[in-house]
Write a protein that holds these residues in place. Structure first.
Motif, PDB file in Angstrom:
ATOM      1  N   LYS A 232       0.835  -1.203   0.000  1.00 24.36           N
ATOM      2  CA  LYS A 232       0.000   0.000   0.000  1.00 24.36           C
ATOM      3  C   LYS A 232       0.870   1.254   0.000  1.00 24.36           C
ATOM      4  CE  LYS A 232      -4.320  -1.538   2.166  1.00 24.36           C
ATOM      5  NZ  LYS A 232      -5.217  -1.368   3.345  1.00 24.36           N
ATOM      6  N   CYS A 233       1.946   1.203   0.778  1.00 23.85           N
ATOM      7  CA  CYS A 233       2.888   2.326   0.834  1.00 23.85           C
ATOM      8  C   CYS A 233       3.456   2.589  -0.551  1.00 23.85           C
ATOM      9  CB  CYS A 233       4.003   2.016   1.828  1.00 23.85           C
ATOM     10  SG  CYS A 233       5.522   2.981   1.620  1.00 23.85           S
ATOM     11  N   ARG A 234       3.909   1.541  -1.220  1.00 23.74           N
ATOM     12  CA  ARG A 234       4.521   1.692  -2.546  1.00 23.74           C
ATOM     13  C   ARG A 234       3.505   2.226  -3.556  1.00 23.74           C
ATOM     14  NH1 ARG A 234       8.255  -3.839  -2.778  1.00 23.74           N
ATOM     15  NH2 ARG A 234       9.763  -3.126  -1.231  1.00 23.74           N
ATOM     16  N   LYS A 235       2.286   1.748  -3.457  1.00 26.84           N
ATOM     17  CA  LYS A 235       1.247   2.211  -4.379  1.00 26.84           C
ATOM     18  C   LYS A 235       0.972   3.693  -4.163  1.00 26.84           C
ATOM     19  CE  LYS A 235      -3.413   1.092  -5.998  1.00 26.84           C
ATOM     20  NZ  LYS A 235      -4.599   0.205  -5.816  1.00 26.84           N
ATOM     21  N   ALA A 236       0.956   4.102  -2.883  1.00 25.40           N
ATOM     22  CA  ALA A 236       0.691   5.503  -2.566  1.00 25.40           C
ATOM     23  C   ALA A 236       1.827   6.396  -3.050  1.00 25.40           C
ATOM     24  CB  ALA A 236       0.497   5.672  -1.059  1.00 25.40           C
ATOM     25  N   VAL A 237       3.060   5.915  -2.938  1.00 25.64           N
ATOM     26  CA  VAL A 237       4.220   6.706  -3.360  1.00 25.64           C
ATOM     27  C   VAL A 237       4.212   6.933  -4.864  1.00 25.64           C
ATOM     28  CG1 VAL A 237       6.739   6.637  -3.613  1.00 25.64           C
ATOM     29  CG2 VAL A 237       5.697   6.084  -1.417  1.00 25.64           C
ATOM     30  N   THR A 238       3.773   5.945  -5.625  1.00 23.11           N
ATOM     31  CA  THR A 238       3.788   6.069  -7.078  1.00 23.11           C
ATOM     32  C   THR A 238       2.518   6.699  -7.645  1.00 23.11           C
ATOM     33  OG1 THR A 238       2.939   3.796  -7.283  1.00 23.11           O
ATOM     34  CG2 THR A 238       5.328   4.089  -7.379  1.00 23.11           C
ATOM     35  N   SER A 239       1.545   6.973  -6.789  1.00 23.02           N
ATOM     36  CA  SER A 239       0.304   7.590  -7.268  1.00 23.02           C
ATOM     37  C   SER A 239       0.517   9.077  -7.530  1.00 23.02           C
ATOM     38  CB  SER A 239      -0.828   7.397  -6.253  1.00 23.02           C
ATOM     39  OG  SER A 239      -0.592   8.182  -5.097  1.00 23.02           O
ATOM     40  N   LYS A 240      -0.356   9.667  -8.323  1.00 22.79           N
ATOM     41  CA  LYS A 240      -0.230  11.091  -8.659  1.00 22.79           C
ATOM     42  C   LYS A 240      -0.545  11.967  -7.456  1.00 22.79           C
ATOM     43  CE  LYS A 240      -1.243  10.521 -13.582  1.00 22.79           C
ATOM     44  NZ  LYS A 240      -2.150  10.859 -14.691  1.00 22.79           N
TER      45      LYS A 240
END
Length: 210
Positions: free
Chosen positions: A142-150
């Protein structure tokens, strides 16, 4: 100063800070320029440890990008040193927490030293805390997804902070409680900080003069 407002707070910003430090230091003290041949190129060997598995490659990447900009004439050649990274060393590096995290309880309980640093109960709890729904692995993802989100902003900070706290508490801390070194399971955990006696050495006239 330990003032958070005056501290780099991301690996990317730290990469820039280190590059500027090298520019200033090696310009001010050219005798420490390892190239020594006047070609405006500096050979650097960067060795990192632990979290260096993350920041070592990031620093290396930034140095290379700056070199490219210099070669393309986008940085002033008369005011910029080319930082040639000769080698990058990573010692006991944290590289990918989703891989290493799952191995942490395994090695703590079953290893080539025949040391059981955690009980079977703690071992099972650590394994479950890593892989269960809402556990360590899922929170890291979830952390990684949030970091790569716009729209990462506070969402990424919150997700990643929660992941670090959870993983440390339920996957790492049971081993830490064993009193064994996280760097060498065969040894007791050692104090990472040296005695303050080094201050006397640093205050000698010879050291300060040098």
């Amino acid at each position: 100063s330990h003032d958070h407002d005056h501290t780099t707070n991301t690996t990317a910003i730290s990469s820039q800070a280190i590059w500027h430090i090298l520019q200033a230091f090696l310009t001010e003290f050219p005798q420490y320029n390892p190239s020594g041949n006047g070609n405006n190129s500096v050979g650097i060997n960067l060795f990192t440890e632990s979290y260096g598995g993350h920041y070592g490659p990031a620093f290396a990447t930034y140095f290379e990008k700056q070199n490219d900009l210099l070669d393309q004439g986008k940085l002033p050649a008369d005011k910029t040193l080319k930082i040639d990274l000769v080698s990058l060393g990573i010692i006991q590096g944290c590289v990918d927490d989703t891989i290493q995290g799952s191995s942490y309880p395994d090695f703590a309980y079953s290893n080539s030293y025949d040391i059981k640093a955690v009980s079977v109960t703690d071992y099972k709890s650590m394994k479950h805390s890593f892989s269960k729904s809402g556990g360590c692995q899922e929170q890291i993802e979830k952390c990684r997804k949030a970091v790569t989100s716009k729209d990462r902003n506070n969402t990424a900070a919150d997700e990643c902070s929660s992941a670090v706290i959870y993983c440390n508490q339920y996957v790492v801390n049971p081993f830490e409680a064993s009193g064994r070194s996280p760097y060498d399971i065969s040894q007791a955990s050692l104090d990472p900080y040296p005695s303050n006696l080094y201050l006397e050495y640093l205050n000698t006239a010879a050291v300060q003069s040098s």
